[in-house]
Write a protein that holds these residues in place. Structure first.
Motif, PDB file in Angstrom:
ATOM      1  N   HIS A  44      -7.045  34.911  34.757  1.00 33.84           N
ATOM      2  CA  HIS A  44      -6.304  34.730  34.699  1.00 33.84           C
ATOM      3  C   HIS A  44      -4.915  34.383  34.596  1.00 33.84           C
ATOM      4  CE1 HIS A  44      -8.977  30.780  34.966  1.00 33.84           C
ATOM      5  NE2 HIS A  44      -9.157  31.400  35.762  1.00 33.84           N
ATOM      6  N   LEU A  45      -4.716  35.568  33.166  1.00 37.39           N
ATOM      7  CA  LEU A  45      -3.265  35.654  32.812  1.00 37.39           C
ATOM      8  C   LEU A  45      -2.851  36.602  33.911  1.00 37.39           C
ATOM      9  CD1 LEU A  45      -3.415  35.398  29.081  1.00 37.39           C
ATOM     10  CD2 LEU A  45      -2.156  33.852  30.455  1.00 37.39           C
ATOM     11  N   ILE A  46      -4.013  38.036  34.004  1.00 34.45           N
ATOM     12  CA  ILE A  46      -3.301  38.852  34.870  1.00 34.45           C
ATOM     13  C   ILE A  46      -2.834  38.413  35.787  1.00 34.45           C
ATOM     14  CG2 ILE A  46      -4.363  40.703  33.526  1.00 34.45           C
ATOM     15  CD1 ILE A  46      -6.432  40.799  36.283  1.00 34.45           C
ATOM     16  N   GLN A  47      -3.426  37.997  36.996  1.00 33.07           N
ATOM     17  CA  GLN A  47      -2.914  36.721  38.530  1.00 33.07           C
ATOM     18  C   GLN A  47      -1.440  36.001  38.242  1.00 33.07           C
ATOM     19  OE1 GLN A  47      -5.773  34.629  40.923  1.00 33.07           O
ATOM     20  NE2 GLN A  47      -7.016  34.945  38.540  1.00 33.07           N
ATOM     21  N   LEU A  48      -0.955  35.896  36.964  1.00 30.35           N
ATOM     22  CA  LEU A  48       0.612  34.785  36.790  1.00 30.35           C
ATOM     23  C   LEU A  48       1.339  36.646  37.092  1.00 30.35           C
ATOM     24  CD1 LEU A  48      -0.539  32.685  33.440  1.00 30.35           C
ATOM     25  CD2 LEU A  48      -0.396  32.363  35.899  1.00 30.35           C
ATOM     26  N   PRO A  49       2.415  35.325  37.957  1.00 36.29           N
ATOM     27  CA  PRO A  49       3.215  36.111  38.247  1.00 36.29           C
ATOM     28  C   PRO A  49       4.374  36.531  36.902  1.00 36.29           C
ATOM     29  CG  PRO A  49       3.370  34.180  39.264  1.00 36.29           C
ATOM     30  CD  PRO A  49       2.371  34.022  39.020  1.00 36.29           C
ATOM     31  N   ASP A  50       4.362  35.587  35.976  1.00 33.07           N
ATOM     32  CA  ASP A  50       5.856  35.431  35.429  1.00 33.07           C
ATOM     33  C   ASP A  50       5.613  36.013  33.438  1.00 33.07           C
ATOM     34  OD1 ASP A  50       4.324  33.141  35.297  1.00 33.07           O
ATOM     35  OD2 ASP A  50       6.560  31.858  34.141  1.00 33.07           O
ATOM     36  N   ILE A  51       4.112  36.824  34.035  1.00 34.43           N
ATOM     37  CA  ILE A  51       3.203  37.217  32.719  1.00 34.43           C
ATOM     38  C   ILE A  51       3.277  39.072  33.062  1.00 34.43           C
ATOM     39  CG2 ILE A  51       1.364  37.489  31.080  1.00 34.43           C
ATOM     40  CD1 ILE A  51       1.888  34.947  30.985  1.00 34.43           C
ATOM     41  N   PRO A  52       4.255  39.404  31.777  1.00 37.85           N
ATOM     42  CA  PRO A  52       4.570  41.005  31.993  1.00 37.85           C
ATOM     43  C   PRO A  52       2.962  41.762  31.340  1.00 37.85           C
ATOM     44  CG  PRO A  52       5.860  39.391  30.262  1.00 37.85           C
ATOM     45  CD  PRO A  52       5.164  38.820  31.114  1.00 37.85           C
ATOM     46  N   VAL A  89      -1.828  45.407  29.758  1.00 37.64           N
ATOM     47  CA  VAL A  89      -2.405  43.453  29.182  1.00 37.64           C
ATOM     48  C   VAL A  89      -1.328  42.229  28.656  1.00 37.64           C
ATOM     49  CG1 VAL A  89      -3.039  42.859  26.257  1.00 37.64           C
ATOM     50  CG2 VAL A  89      -3.621  45.556  27.627  1.00 37.64           C
ATOM     51  N   PRO A  90      -1.540  41.353  29.387  1.00 36.77           N
ATOM     52  CA  PRO A  90      -0.665  40.337  29.203  1.00 36.77           C
ATOM     53  C   PRO A  90      -0.043  40.072  28.242  1.00 36.77           C
ATOM     54  CG  PRO A  90      -2.874  39.457  30.147  1.00 36.77           C
ATOM     55  CD  PRO A  90      -3.475  41.374  29.536  1.00 36.77           C
ATOM     56  N   SER A  96       8.287  40.223  35.094  1.00 38.44           N
ATOM     57  CA  SER A  96       6.776  41.036  34.846  1.00 38.44           C
ATOM     58  C   SER A  96       7.265  42.261  34.042  1.00 38.44           C
ATOM     59  CB  SER A  96       7.295  41.660  37.095  1.00 38.44           C
ATOM     60  OG  SER A  96       8.312  42.443  36.766  1.00 38.44           O
ATOM     61  N   SER A  97       8.657  42.595  33.729  1.00 41.92           N
ATOM     62  CA  SER A  97       8.496  43.628  32.811  1.00 41.92           C
ATOM     63  C   SER A  97       9.513  43.367  31.222  1.00 41.92           C
ATOM     64  CB  SER A  97       8.908  44.590  33.499  1.00 41.92           C
ATOM     65  OG  SER A  97      10.763  44.720  33.942  1.00 41.92           O
ATOM     66  N   MET A  98      10.331  41.789  31.346  1.00 41.42           N
ATOM     67  CA  MET A  98      10.914  41.854  30.245  1.00 41.42           C
ATOM     68  C   MET A  98      10.873  39.868  29.827  1.00 41.42           C
ATOM     69  SD  MET A  98      14.885  42.246  30.498  1.00 41.42           S
ATOM     70  CE  MET A  98      14.910  43.700  30.803  1.00 41.42           C
ATOM     71  N   ILE A  99      11.068  40.419  28.493  1.00 41.64           N
ATOM     72  CA  ILE A  99      10.790  38.100  28.482  1.00 41.64           C
ATOM     73  C   ILE A  99      12.148  38.360  27.179  1.00 41.64           C
ATOM     74  CG2 ILE A  99      10.225  37.314  26.177  1.00 41.64           C
ATOM     75  CD1 ILE A  99       7.208  38.520  26.394  1.00 41.64           C
ATOM     76  N   ALA A 100      12.679  37.732  27.494  1.00 37.09           N
ATOM     77  CA  ALA A 100      14.261  36.662  27.033  1.00 37.09           C
ATOM     78  C   ALA A 100      14.072  35.480  26.020  1.00 37.09           C
ATOM     79  CB  ALA A 100      15.342  36.822  28.355  1.00 37.09           C
ATOM     80  N   LEU A 101      14.888  36.524  24.707  1.00 36.48           N
ATOM     81  CA  LEU A 101      14.541  34.832  23.853  1.00 36.48           C
ATOM     82  C   LEU A 101      15.945  34.502  23.537  1.00 36.48           C
ATOM     83  CD1 LEU A 101      11.949  36.678  21.167  1.00 36.48           C
ATOM     84  CD2 LEU A 101      11.420  34.821  22.979  1.00 36.48           C
ATOM     85  N   GLY A 102      16.687  33.013  23.770  1.00 35.45           N
ATOM     86  CA  GLY A 102      18.080  32.307  23.987  1.00 35.45           C
ATOM     87  C   GLY A 102      17.886  32.254  22.144  1.00 35.45           C
ATOM     88  N   ILE A 125      17.841  38.170  22.877  1.00 39.21           N
ATOM     89  CA  ILE A 125      17.195  39.418  22.230  1.00 39.21           C
ATOM     90  C   ILE A 125      16.690  39.586  24.164  1.00 39.21           C
ATOM     91  CG2 ILE A 125      15.423  39.730  20.988  1.00 39.21           C
ATOM     92  CD1 ILE A 125      16.299  38.212  19.249  1.00 39.21           C
ATOM     93  N   LEU A 126      16.320  40.413  24.558  1.00 37.84           N
ATOM     94  CA  LEU A 126      16.046  40.762  25.747  1.00 37.84           C
ATOM     95  C   LEU A 126      14.309  42.014  24.660  1.00 37.84           C
ATOM     96  CD1 LEU A 126      18.375  41.653  28.088  1.00 37.84           C
ATOM     97  CD2 LEU A 126      17.894  39.754  27.558  1.00 37.84           C
ATOM     98  N   LEU A 127      13.162  41.593  25.251  1.00 39.32           N
ATOM     99  CA  LEU A 127      11.719  42.533  24.706  1.00 39.32           C
ATOM    100  C   LEU A 127      11.115  43.267  26.279  1.00 39.32           C
ATOM    101  CD1 LEU A 127      10.015  39.915  22.538  1.00 39.32           C
ATOM    102  CD2 LEU A 127      12.071  42.427  21.904  1.00 39.32           C
ATOM    103  N   ARG A 128      11.810  44.539  26.633  1.00 42.96           N
ATOM    104  CA  ARG A 128      11.642  45.302  27.328  1.00 42.96           C
ATOM    105  C   ARG A 128      10.620  45.826  27.546  1.00 42.96           C
ATOM    106  NH1 ARG A 128      15.720  48.479  31.310  1.00 42.96           N
ATOM    107  NH2 ARG A 128      16.276  46.471  30.990  1.00 42.96           N
ATOM    108  N   LEU A 129      10.150  45.752  28.578  1.00 46.01           N
ATOM    109  CA  LEU A 129       8.135  46.797  28.367  1.00 46.01           C
ATOM    110  C   LEU A 129       8.324  47.769  29.569  1.00 46.01           C
ATOM    111  CD1 LEU A 129       6.719  43.235  28.539  1.00 46.01           C
ATOM    112  CD2 LEU A 129       6.712  44.357  26.446  1.00 46.01           C
ATOM    113  N   PRO A 130       7.607  48.650  29.310  1.00 45.89           N
ATOM    114  CA  PRO A 130       6.920  49.967  29.846  1.00 45.89           C
ATOM    115  C   PRO A 130       6.195  49.365  31.381  1.00 45.89           C
ATOM    116  CG  PRO A 130       5.804  50.377  28.501  1.00 45.89           C
ATOM    117  CD  PRO A 130       6.152  49.018  27.868  1.00 45.89           C
TER     118      PRO A 130
END
Length: 132
Positions: free
Chosen positions: A54-62, A67-68, A109-115, A122-127
């Motif tokens: 299920h997780l790998i199908q979600l459009p906003d899960i990096p 690995v989600p 799809s490749s980043m998590i932003a923490l306010g 804080i931006l966490l960029r993922l390869p």
């Protein structure tokens, strides 16, 4: 059309986000603490915890090396969790220091932003690599 209730669900926590999976299977609910529940609209069943399928199908899960991952928190700790194929439950992979007060978050799809409460973001960029 005929005002019939399709399904009714009662979740254990406040809902942060609802997403229909692209394959039209269950509706996924993510709570404010980051946990997931799968809502089956056919049999009115709630399944706690995410499944890798299920997780790998979600459009906003990096995906990090296929690995989600997603942002979570409990009463005392903020962290990023991942669901590895060899595990049944999410595993914390990055602890956010307790002196950083995170408020809103967003995932792409490749980043998590923490306010943060103090105004920082804080931006966490993922390869961007996928299983192939």
């Amino acid at each position: 059309m005929n005002h019939t209730i399709i399904a009714t669900f009662t979740l254990s926590d406040w809902i942060h986000k609802l997403t229909f999976l692209p394959d039209k299977s269950p509706l996924m609910a993510q709570t404010y603490t980051g946990s997931f529940q799968s809502l089956n609209l056919i049999n009115n069943c709630i399944t706690d915890g995410p499944t890798l399928e299920h997780l790998i199908q979600l459009p906003d899960i990096p995906l990090w090396h296929g690995v989600p991952i997603w942002y979570c928190w409990d009463d005392a700790q903020h962290y990023v969790a991942a669901l590895f194929p060899q595990h049944q439950t999410p595993v914390p992979v990055l602890w956010i220091p307790s002196d950083i007060s995170v408020m809103p978050c967003a995932q792409g799809s490749s980043m998590i932003a923490l306010g943060c409460k103090d105004g920082r973001i804080i931006l966490l960029r993922l390869p961007t690599s996928h299983l192939g």
